[in-house]
Design a protein around this motif. Structure first.
Motif, mmCIF file in Angstrom:
data_model
loop_
_atom_site.group_PDB
_atom_site.id
_atom_site.type_symbol
_atom_site.label_atom_id
_atom_site.label_comp_id
_atom_site.label_asym_id
_atom_site.label_seq_id
_atom_site.Cartn_x
_atom_site.Cartn_y
_atom_site.Cartn_z
ATOM 1 N N ALA A 290 -25.180 -36.407 -21.423
ATOM 2 C CA ALA A 290 -24.038 -36.411 -20.507
ATOM 3 C C ALA A 290 -23.535 -37.830 -20.278
ATOM 4 O O ALA A 290 -22.321 -38.075 -20.225
ATOM 5 N N THR A 291 -24.442 -38.791 -20.164
ATOM 6 C CA THR A 291 -24.053 -40.184 -19.966
ATOM 7 C C THR A 291 -23.240 -40.690 -21.151
ATOM 8 O O THR A 291 -22.199 -41.343 -20.973
ATOM 9 N N ILE B 9 -15.700 -40.393 -23.091
ATOM 10 C CA ILE B 9 -14.467 -39.822 -22.550
ATOM 11 C C ILE B 9 -13.712 -40.878 -21.757
ATOM 12 O O ILE B 9 -12.497 -41.038 -21.906
ATOM 13 N N ALA B 10 -14.434 -41.631 -20.939
ATOM 14 C CA ALA B 10 -13.800 -42.689 -20.157
ATOM 15 C C ALA B 10 -13.249 -43.788 -21.070
ATOM 16 O O ALA B 10 -12.136 -44.287 -20.867
ATOM 17 N N ASP C 102 -19.791 -38.746 -21.194
ATOM 18 C CA ASP C 102 -18.915 -39.209 -20.118
ATOM 19 C C ASP C 102 -18.398 -40.618 -20.395
ATOM 20 O O ASP C 102 -17.227 -40.921 -20.149
ATOM 21 N N ARG D 129 -16.626 -30.870 -20.064
ATOM 22 C CA ARG D 129 -16.113 -32.077 -19.391
ATOM 23 C C ARG D 129 -14.592 -32.161 -19.450
ATOM 24 O O ARG D 129 -13.969 -32.585 -18.487
ATOM 25 N N SER E 279 -12.013 -31.829 -16.068
ATOM 26 C CA SER E 279 -11.437 -33.111 -15.596
ATOM 27 C C SER E 279 -9.963 -33.009 -15.343
ATOM 28 O O SER E 279 -9.306 -32.070 -15.472
ATOM 29 N N THR F 83 -8.458 -36.789 -21.275
ATOM 30 C CA THR F 83 -8.335 -36.033 -20.029
ATOM 31 C C THR F 83 -8.083 -34.552 -20.232
ATOM 32 O O THR F 83 -8.232 -33.779 -19.298
#
Length: 150
Positions: free
Chosen positions: A101-102, A108-109, A105, A146, A150, A114
């Protein structure tokens, strides 16, 4: 090299009469040989290429076990799972859900993704970072989750 280790382990399994290990390792060695001959010059394969071959074989075993389970063929499913366990010895350890997940995420960032339409871009960026430490289906499910929340 990993290919040499697999060859040695197969001989050990043969001496121990471990038929499931022999079958799994023999298949991997056949794939390695195919890869060597397909390059045209008989060059040795890298450890990374061998891991990729093992990952493909492991995925085949997982899918076959699931198919046998669905058909009620428990003995054949158990054989596939036993061979899968042999193959997993040569693969890197799976990432935990939190570690995965880290990474997802962060990617994605980093990409500014989005929407669900960014799924392919995110997958393309995440998978090389994992280097076989998580299955594509597991990553795919997390990326979808995710991007839809979001």
């Amino acid at each position: 090299m990993l290919a040499d280790q697999i060859q040695t382990d197969m001989h050990t399994a043969m001496k121990a009469r471990d038929t499931r290990a022999v079958a799994a390792l023999r298949m991997v060695l056949a794939r390695i040989k195919e890869t060597r001959t397909s390059t045209g010059h008989g060059a040795d394969v890298t450890d990374e290429e061998v891991r990729t071959l093992i990952q493909r074989e492991a995925k085949r075993r997982e899918e076959a076990a699931a198919t046998f389970d669905d058909a009620g063929r428990d003995e054949l499913a158990a054989t596939e799972r036993a061979e899968l366990e042999v193959l997993r010895r040569y693969l890197p350890a799976e990432l935990s859900d939190e570690q995965l997940a880290t990474i997802v995420d962060g990617t994605i960032a980093e990409l500014g993704a989005t929407a669900p339409g960014d799924h392919g871009r995110v997958m393309g960026a995440v998978m090389p970072k994992l280097k076989g430490q998580a299955s594509g289906s597991r990553v795919n499910a997390l990326v979808r989750q995710r991007l839809t929340t979001s």
